[in-house]
Design a protein around this motif. Structure first.
Motif, mmCIF file in Angstrom:
data_model
loop_
_atom_site.group_PDB
_atom_site.id
_atom_site.type_symbol
_atom_site.label_atom_id
_atom_site.label_comp_id
_atom_site.label_asym_id
_atom_site.label_seq_id
_atom_site.Cartn_x
_atom_site.Cartn_y
_atom_site.Cartn_z
ATOM 1 N N GLN A 33 0.802 -1.216 0.000
ATOM 2 C CA GLN A 33 0.000 0.000 0.000
ATOM 3 C C GLN A 33 0.844 1.279 0.000
ATOM 4 N N PRO A 34 1.645 1.507 -1.029
ATOM 5 C CA PRO A 34 2.412 2.760 -1.090
ATOM 6 C C PRO A 34 1.489 3.940 -1.398
ATOM 7 N N SER A 35 1.834 5.092 -0.872
ATOM 8 C CA SER A 35 1.093 6.303 -1.219
ATOM 9 C C SER A 35 1.384 6.649 -2.676
ATOM 10 N N SER A 36 0.589 7.531 -3.233
ATOM 11 C CA SER A 36 0.805 7.913 -4.632
ATOM 12 C C SER A 36 2.166 8.575 -4.817
ATOM 13 N N GLU A 37 2.604 9.341 -3.809
ATOM 14 C CA GLU A 37 3.903 9.999 -3.894
ATOM 15 C C GLU A 37 5.022 8.973 -3.905
ATOM 16 N N ILE A 38 4.908 7.948 -3.070
ATOM 17 C CA ILE A 38 5.908 6.882 -3.047
ATOM 18 C C ILE A 38 5.850 6.093 -4.343
ATOM 19 N N PHE A 39 4.646 5.805 -4.809
ATOM 20 C CA PHE A 39 4.487 5.017 -6.036
ATOM 21 C C PHE A 39 5.169 5.694 -7.221
ATOM 22 N N ASN A 40 5.124 7.010 -7.246
ATOM 23 C CA ASN A 40 5.737 7.747 -8.362
ATOM 24 C C ASN A 40 7.257 7.647 -8.369
ATOM 25 N N GLU A 41 7.872 7.181 -7.258
ATOM 26 C CA GLU A 41 9.326 7.041 -7.196
ATOM 27 C C GLU A 41 9.822 5.790 -7.924
ATOM 28 N N PHE A 42 8.935 4.835 -8.187
ATOM 29 C CA PHE A 42 9.363 3.562 -8.760
ATOM 30 C C PHE A 42 9.526 3.665 -10.271
ATOM 31 N N ASP A 43 10.586 3.002 -10.761
ATOM 32 C CA ASP A 43 10.861 2.982 -12.198
ATOM 33 C C ASP A 43 10.145 1.847 -12.895
ATOM 34 N N ALA B 52 1.525 0.220 -16.958
ATOM 35 C CA ALA B 52 0.531 -0.516 -16.172
ATOM 36 C C ALA B 52 -0.822 0.173 -16.259
ATOM 37 N N SER B 53 -0.813 1.501 -16.168
ATOM 38 C CA SER B 53 -2.069 2.236 -16.284
ATOM 39 C C SER B 53 -2.697 2.008 -17.650
ATOM 40 N N SER B 54 -1.877 2.005 -18.688
ATOM 41 C CA SER B 54 -2.385 1.769 -20.044
ATOM 42 C C SER B 54 -2.943 0.362 -20.176
ATOM 43 N N PHE B 55 -2.245 -0.612 -19.622
ATOM 44 C CA PHE B 55 -2.696 -2.003 -19.728
ATOM 45 C C PHE B 55 -4.042 -2.195 -19.027
ATOM 46 N N PHE B 56 -4.176 -1.672 -17.809
ATOM 47 C CA PHE B 56 -5.431 -1.862 -17.092
ATOM 48 C C PHE B 56 -6.579 -1.122 -17.774
ATOM 49 N N ALA B 57 -6.271 -0.033 -18.440
ATOM 50 C CA ALA B 57 -7.317 0.642 -19.220
ATOM 51 C C ALA B 57 -7.761 -0.241 -20.376
ATOM 52 N N GLU B 58 -6.806 -0.943 -20.989
ATOM 53 C CA GLU B 58 -7.121 -1.814 -22.124
ATOM 54 C C GLU B 58 -7.955 -3.016 -21.721
ATOM 55 N N VAL B 59 -7.808 -3.476 -20.467
ATOM 56 C CA VAL B 59 -8.586 -4.642 -20.020
ATOM 57 C C VAL B 59 -9.869 -4.221 -19.313
ATOM 58 N N GLY B 60 -10.239 -2.938 -19.442
ATOM 59 C CA GLY B 60 -11.500 -2.475 -18.891
ATOM 60 C C GLY B 60 -11.467 -2.066 -17.446
ATOM 61 N N ALA B 61 -10.281 -1.754 -16.919
ATOM 62 C CA ALA B 61 -10.183 -1.315 -15.522
ATOM 63 C C ALA B 61 -9.268 -0.107 -15.435
ATOM 64 N N PRO B 62 -9.670 1.004 -16.039
ATOM 65 C CA PRO B 62 -8.809 2.197 -16.031
ATOM 66 C C PRO B 62 -8.677 2.786 -14.629
ATOM 67 N N VAL B 63 -7.561 3.451 -14.397
ATOM 68 C CA VAL B 63 -7.334 4.100 -13.111
ATOM 69 C C VAL B 63 -8.237 5.323 -13.019
ATOM 70 N N PRO B 64 -9.085 5.417 -12.000
ATOM 71 C CA PRO B 64 -9.968 6.592 -11.864
ATOM 72 C C PRO B 64 -9.150 7.867 -11.679
ATOM 73 N N ALA B 65 -9.747 8.969 -12.057
ATOM 74 C CA ALA B 65 -9.081 10.264 -11.889
ATOM 75 C C ALA B 65 -8.875 10.555 -10.412
ATOM 76 N N ASN B 66 -7.740 11.172 -10.103
ATOM 77 C CA ASN B 66 -7.406 11.551 -8.721
ATOM 78 C C ASN B 66 -7.429 10.348 -7.775
ATOM 79 N N PHE B 67 -6.961 9.215 -8.281
ATOM 80 C CA PHE B 67 -6.956 7.985 -7.486
ATOM 81 C C PHE B 67 -5.547 7.411 -7.477
ATOM 82 N N ASN B 68 -5.125 6.897 -6.346
ATOM 83 C CA ASN B 68 -3.791 6.308 -6.228
ATOM 84 C C ASN B 68 -3.703 5.072 -7.121
ATOM 85 N N PRO B 69 -2.846 5.067 -8.128
ATOM 86 C CA PRO B 69 -2.757 3.905 -9.017
ATOM 87 C C PRO B 69 -2.433 2.610 -8.265
ATOM 88 N N ALA B 70 -1.597 2.708 -7.239
ATOM 89 C CA ALA B 70 -1.223 1.493 -6.501
ATOM 90 C C ALA B 70 -2.442 0.850 -5.861
#
Length: 667
Positions: free
Chosen positions: A247-257, A276-294
């Motif tokens: 459960q990393p925060s969005s700020e921590i998640f953005n540090e990963f390569d 990863a965001s693109s892939f999940f959008a393609e399988v019908g589970a896009p990341v909601p706006a203003n939502f932590n991708p992790a």
């Protein structure tokens, strides 16, 4: 609430990427362009069948990881994520080749194209989830200890400069002289500082690969970000970093390569977080706006996605997750990642790196000296703990002295009551020393197990080094305390005034402590936990006590238990203490009867003295009559001294063999 020091050091750590010293992280000029690949990685384990009886050996094969393929590149930090039970810990264990004795691993794990297995530990660092230290050391002393062992072939100046540089880079230079402390016992440095100290110790040799198991566990968001930035800075210098994270925060998640998503033992995604965001959008589970991708990714690959609504259908969720994994395997993202895998090769580069790593392996005797010095600090720096040990021993001495107090009567001979009381005091010596010194060490190995396991498997020292050092660190205490104990009780109880008798009793008390601590180490080695050691220590001590000759006359021990008698230092110690007391000393039998007159030593002067103090008809008896009651022989003193030394060493050696068996492999 964080301390001012923590705020300062955290701020320093947050700015680490901008430090000039960051460009100097490659302390020894290593080529750290090392990529870690895994292909078709499948891990299974044999587990007991759920419906099998308690004594049944029926097992079934459980698949923990299934056909995982991926890559962690040099200069990048990869986050390994997944819900509980996804296989993250097993994945890290398989890569690091730790805790794999009960697992069957198929597929390939390559470092720069070479299959290393156990050798991967020689070129990598493993930062464990829990932070464990020798709390009596300061931050600087902890790093100096690791630097002295990991960089033992370098000059003292190089080691000092390396520690100085690491302290600054990790942001611990302002607290370098602060004692680490033991959680629950005394004041400690903060959790964030402990985590960064763990990282600092591992990067002293500038390893090409760093594995980190839940490095942000138990930290608040600010400290967690500080730790991840530390790892990010190391990756920016060319190190390959893989870390499991929850459960990393969005700020921590953005540090990963890069990102590896595991679910039900399968790969749901491996690649850059943006993909990863693109892939999940393609399988019908896009990341909601203003939502932590992790949070979104973990939610989508969790078997219990809708549990909070009460409409969870586990089978449906597992089917949906399986479809996500299948779509990933057939996606362009998986194809691109597979194309970047390095082909298997002879591993010449890795052979050179492993050979170069040998220069960091310390001389066993140098390592022994360093571990011994650390053990001495741990034993004696904590003044409160040292005072407790001293007060405990001297307090018992005073209590026994007061209980068996015999006013100074240099002329008046012993009477029958004095004999009984003196014998009771001597056996109290044996009992108190045996139990006090056994419990002084019986929790040693369960308490130090985690530190010992980590440092031993990291190659800092050999197993005998740590065990011998810990045992020798206690020797000054076991020499001095018996002397003080004897000095207090000897004159209070009014024992044999001969100087030879006093020094023999001091030697015997030292040997009793030596045997008791040896037996304590043996029990400690047997025990998997502090609770287990506490539970079995007293029952295992009881046979030694019974066969000591006080509760059961030595020459009447049943043959089937005779072996216990010869393992009991109670027996040898009691025989020497009683012999020192009674070999050249007699007493006036104030309870004299017509029986056993043969024990009387007819000496008119002695009989006259007895009658002078205790009345007519009182006869003088030699100390031999006391020894015969217990089956003791003064001629056995030298034998007993040798046997007690042998027992103390033997108990320790058996304990070492037990630990060697436990640590025979990287379990």
């Amino acid at each position: 609430m964080k301390s001012v020091q923590e705020n300062c050091s955290s701020s320093t750590a947050s700015e680490m990427i901008d430090l000039e010293d960051q460009r100097k992280m490659s302390v020894f000029g290593r080529d750290k362009n090392v990529q870690v690949d895994w292909k078709d990685l499948t891990v299974t384990a044999e587990v007991k069948q759920a419906n099998a009886g308690c004594c049944s050996k029926q097992t079934e094969t459980k698949t923990i990881l299934s056909g995982c393929t991926g890559s962690a590149k040099s200069g990048e930090i990869m986050a390994v994520m997944g819900s509980s039970g996804a296989g993250k810990s097993t994945f890290m264990n398989a890569l690091t080749h730790r805790n794999v004795e009960t697992l069957t691993i198929k597929g390939s794990i390559n470092v720069a194209g070479a299959a290393l297995k156990d050798d991967i530990s020689k070129i990598s660092a493993y930062i464990q989830q829990d932070d464990h230290f020798v709390g009596a050391l300061s931050v600087r002393e902890h790093l100096d200890f690791h630097a002295d062992l990991r960089l033992s072939k370098e000059s003292a100046q190089t080691r000092k400069e390396t520690v100085d540089r690491i302290l600054k880079i990790i942001g611990l230079d302002e607290i370098q002289n602060t004692i680490i402390g033991v959680p629950g016992l005394n004041k400690t440095i903060s959790g964030g500082e402990m985590k960064r100290l763990s990282i600092a110790a591992e990067i002293l040799t500038d390893p090409p690969i760093i594995f980190a198991d839940e490095p942000t566990s138990g930290l608040d968001s600010h400290l967690a970000l500080t730790v991840v930035k530390t790892l990010k800075a190391l990756a920016a210098n060319g190190t390959t970093v893989l870390c499991t994270i929850h459960q990393p925060s969005s700020e921590i998640f953005n540090e990963f390569d890069s990102l590896l998503l595991l679910t039900m033992g399968r790969t749901a995604f491996c690649g850059p977080p943006a993909n990863a965001s693109s892939f999940f959008a393609e399988v019908g589970a896009p990341v909601p706006a203003n939502f932590n991708p992790a949070d979104h990714f973990i939610r989508e690959i969790s078997k219990f996605k809708d549990l909070e609504t009460g409409t969870s259908d586990r089978d449906t969720n597992e089917t949906r997750i399986g479809q996500i994994c299948d779509k990933y395997n057939d996606s362009k993202y998986a194809s691109a990642m597979k194309n970047e895998l390095i082909a298997s090769n002879s591993g010449d580069k890795m052979k050179l790196m492993i050979k170069a790593s040998k220069k960091f392996r310390p001389n066993p005797f140098y390592a022994f000296w360093k571990v011994l010095m650390r053990g001495m600090i741990a034993q004696y720096r904590d003044k409160t703990l040292a005072a407790i040990k001293i007060v405990q021993n001297l307090g018992v001495a005073l209590i026994i002295g007061l209980i068996y107090l015999r006013p100074a009567r240099p002329v008046q001979p012993y009477d029958s009551n004095d004999v009984f009381n003196s014998n009771g005091a001597l056996f109290a010596y044996v009992c108190s020393f045996s139990f006090n010194y056994m419990f002084l060490v019986v929790f040693t190995f369960p308490r130090m197990a985690i530190i010992l396991r980590r440092e031993y498997y990291s190659g800092l020292y050999q197993l005998w080094t740590a065990i011998m050092a810990d045992m020798l660190a206690l020797v000054p205490f076991t020499i001095l305390m018996p002397l003080l104990y004897a000095a207090i009780t000897y004159f209070m109880v009014g024992l044999n005034p001969a100087a030879g008798s006093f020094f023999l009793q001091w030697l015997t008390l030292f040997q009793i402590a030596f045997c008791a601590t040896g037996y304590g180490y043996l029990i400690s080695a047997l025990s998997p936990s502090v609770e287990a050691a506490n539970a079995i220590a007293s029952p295992l001590m009881l046979p030694m006590l019974i066969f000591g000759g006080f509760f059961l006359q030595s020459d009447t021990v049943p043959k089937y238990f005779i072996w216990i008698k010869y393992l009991s230092w109670f027996y040898y110690g009691s025989e020497n203490l009683y012999s020192a007391q009674w070999e050249n000393l007699g007493y006036c039998n104030t309870e004299f009867s017509d029986e056993n007159t043969a024990n009387s030593v007819v000496a008119n002067a002695d009989n006259a003295k007895c009658e002078e103090f205790y009345g007519a008809g009182t006869e003088y008896f030699s100390g031999d009559s006391v020894l015969k009651r217990f089956g003791y022989e003064p001629d056995n003193i030298e034998r007993n001294i040798g046997i007690m030394f042998a027992l103390g060493i033997g108990f320790r050696f058996i304990g070492y063999l037990i630990l060697s068996f436990k640590y025979r492999s990287k379990a």
